[in-house]
Design a protein around this motif. Structure first.
Motif, PDB file in Angstrom:
ATOM      1  N   ASN A 188       3.298  -6.987   0.527  1.00 29.17           N
ATOM      2  CA  ASN A 188       4.582  -7.199   1.196  1.00 29.17           C
ATOM      3  C   ASN A 188       4.702  -8.655   1.604  1.00 29.17           C
ATOM      4  N   GLU A 194       9.946  -3.980   3.944  1.00 27.49           N
ATOM      5  CA  GLU A 194       9.173  -2.785   4.272  1.00 27.49           C
ATOM      6  C   GLU A 194       8.731  -2.137   2.964  1.00 27.49           C
ATOM      7  N   SER A 195       7.449  -2.268   2.651  1.00 28.73           N
ATOM      8  CA  SER A 195       6.920  -1.926   1.330  1.00 28.73           C
ATOM      9  C   SER A 195       7.144  -0.478   0.926  1.00 28.73           C
ATOM     10  N   PHE A 196       7.167   0.437   1.889  1.00 23.60           N
ATOM     11  CA  PHE A 196       7.255   1.853   1.546  1.00 23.60           C
ATOM     12  C   PHE A 196       8.614   2.257   0.976  1.00 23.60           C
ATOM     13  N   TYR A 197       9.574   1.354   0.980  1.00 21.60           N
ATOM     14  CA  TYR A 197      10.845   1.646   0.320  1.00 21.60           C
ATOM     15  C   TYR A 197      10.745   1.503  -1.195  1.00 21.60           C
ATOM     16  N   LYS A 248       9.446   2.934  -4.339  1.00 24.55           N
ATOM     17  CA  LYS A 248       8.937   4.253  -4.710  1.00 24.55           C
ATOM     18  C   LYS A 248       7.705   4.181  -5.614  1.00 24.55           C
ATOM     19  N   LEU A 301       5.139   2.230  -4.926  1.00 27.11           N
ATOM     20  CA  LEU A 301       4.092   1.574  -4.145  1.00 27.11           C
ATOM     21  C   LEU A 301       2.723   2.223  -4.353  1.00 27.11           C
ATOM     22  N   VAL A 302       2.639   3.533  -4.251  1.00 27.40           N
ATOM     23  CA  VAL A 302       1.349   4.209  -4.409  1.00 27.40           C
ATOM     24  C   VAL A 302       0.801   3.983  -5.809  1.00 27.40           C
ATOM     25  N   THR A 329       3.207  -2.668   7.524  1.00 32.35           N
ATOM     26  CA  THR A 329       4.336  -1.754   7.611  1.00 32.35           C
ATOM     27  C   THR A 329       4.799  -1.634   9.049  1.00 32.35           C
ATOM     28  N   MET A 335       6.843   6.625   7.726  1.00 34.64           N
ATOM     29  CA  MET A 335       5.655   7.436   7.448  1.00 34.64           C
ATOM     30  C   MET A 335       5.937   8.915   7.711  1.00 34.64           C
ATOM     31  N   LEU A 365       3.565  11.294   2.609  1.00 37.83           N
ATOM     32  CA  LEU A 365       3.296   9.892   2.292  1.00 37.83           C
ATOM     33  C   LEU A 365       1.916   9.487   2.792  1.00 37.83           C
ATOM     34  N   VAL A 421      -1.020   7.912   0.438  1.00 42.98           N
ATOM     35  CA  VAL A 421      -1.582   6.586   0.700  1.00 42.98           C
ATOM     36  C   VAL A 421      -3.097   6.666   0.862  1.00 42.98           C
TER      37      VAL A 421
END
Length: 352
Positions: free
Chosen positions: A120, A124-127, A129, A131-132, A150, A155, A159, A163
């Motif tokens: 990042n 916000e990295s979790f947006y 899809k 990422l994992v 984050t 969360m 998720l 992670v």
């Protein structure tokens, strides 16, 4: 450039005065030295090389670390963040990095000595899809230290499980306060109770899965608004975090006109930034910059996906070499992006 230093087996970064002087703005008050991946010989060797590049200005074939901005979108509007100011000025693009682009970065870097990535920069990295999937791929290619920051607001149980299973080495929750009023003043658009619960969900999920990774770190940016909470911050989060850090506020982009400093700033034009020998930043918009805090992209070194550049060439290119030379010769202030940095314009020193 000098030869690598020989280290004793009991070498510790925390007791390295020369290294710590370069990172005086950053304070780890609780650290998990027993993390299994940190005991690996290859990880220890990487951290020794990290020290050499910072202190001795040894340049490797490829950066040891890349900050990879997988998205520039964020659901919060934190007042100390350069993204917030640029959004207000209409100077910000919300984008998502494609997995294929990420794969290209890792495929070039991993065989050439890329050891760590931070997934990042200002988003916000979790947006993202993918990422994992990105974490999985980086670990499969041998990247030793995969981390991300984050705000914790997105969360949930599913998720958290994904992670933990991904191989992520470190997750840093940026929280900044232990009181509802101050937290919601700093983390604009977030709900204090909701975020606290989501951090606990992640911790409990890792414990339930009996996993040792990722290391959970919570961090505070110390400002006038929250400085009085610093001592209790560790107590509040101690049961749910392996590591706790404080970072002094810095006006990263020159756009913040509010005085949020809790410490005095003194002229420090002799500062030679270690990042120039350690890392580069790949922005989601494609620009390759020398500094992860250069939101204005004032020291842009090249452009990703431009046939004229590849990351290795950029790292060893004329523009970055000139910047390194200016820093070594105490002339970093001649670089626009660097002169606006608080390390150069004024080193942060405790008031005492």
């Amino acid at each position: 450039m000098t030869d690598q230093i020989k280290f004793e087996d009991n070498y510790s970064e925390e007791n390295d005065d020369e290294l710590n002087q370069l990172y005086a703005h950053y304070n780890i008050v609780k650290k998990n030295d027993n993390a299994s991946y940190r005991a690996l010989p290859e990880y220890k060797e990487y951290r020794k090389l990290w020290r050499d590049t910072a202190v001795q200005h040894i340049k490797t074939e490829f950066p040891l670390h890349l900050d990879i901005e997988v998205t520039s979108y964020c659901n919060l509007a934190c007042p100390m963040c350069p993204r917030t100011h640029r959004v207000e000025l209409g100077k910000w693009e919300n984008r998502m990095m494609k997995f294929e682009t990420f794969k290209k970065i890792i495929d070039e870097g991993a065989p050439k000595g890329l050891k760590a990535i931070n997934l990042n920069n200002f988003g916000e990295s979790f947006y993202n899809k993918n990422l994992v999937k990105m974490i999985n791929y980086a670990k499969s290619k041998g990247v030793l230290d995969v981390m991300l920051h984050t705000n914790g607001t997105v969360m949930d149980n599913k998720l958290a499980e994904d992670v933990v299973n991904s191989g992520l080495d470190r997750i840093i929750f940026s929280l900044d306060s232990i009181s509802k009023e101050i937290y919601e003043k700093i983390r604009v658009n977030a709900n204090f109770e909701d975020t606290v619960e989501k951090v606990k969900i992640f911790f409990n999920t890792r414990e339930k899965m009996k996993a040792k990774k990722p290391i959970i770190r919570v961090s505070m940016v110390r400002m006038k608004e929250n400085d009085h909470e610093a001592k209790n911050f560790e107590k509040f989060w101690g049961s749910y975090a392996d590591e706790i850090t404080y970072t002094d506020y810095r006006n990263q982009d020159g756009l913040d006109k509010v005085d949020r400093y809790t410490t005095e700033r003194k002229e420090n034009k002799s500062y030679a930034c270690p990042a120039l020998w350690q890392r580069m930043t790949i922005n989601v918009t494609g620009e390759i910059t020398a500094c992860c805090r250069d939101a204005g992209k004032r020291l842009t070194l090249g452009k990703l996906n431009n046939s004229e550049y590849n990351l290795t060439e950029v790292w060893n290119g004329k523009k970055l070499e000139e910047a390194r030379s200016l820093h070594e010769n105490k002339k970093a202030y001649l670089i626009d992006a660097c002169n606006g940095c608080d390390h150069i314009r004024g080193a942060i020193k405790p008031k005492n």
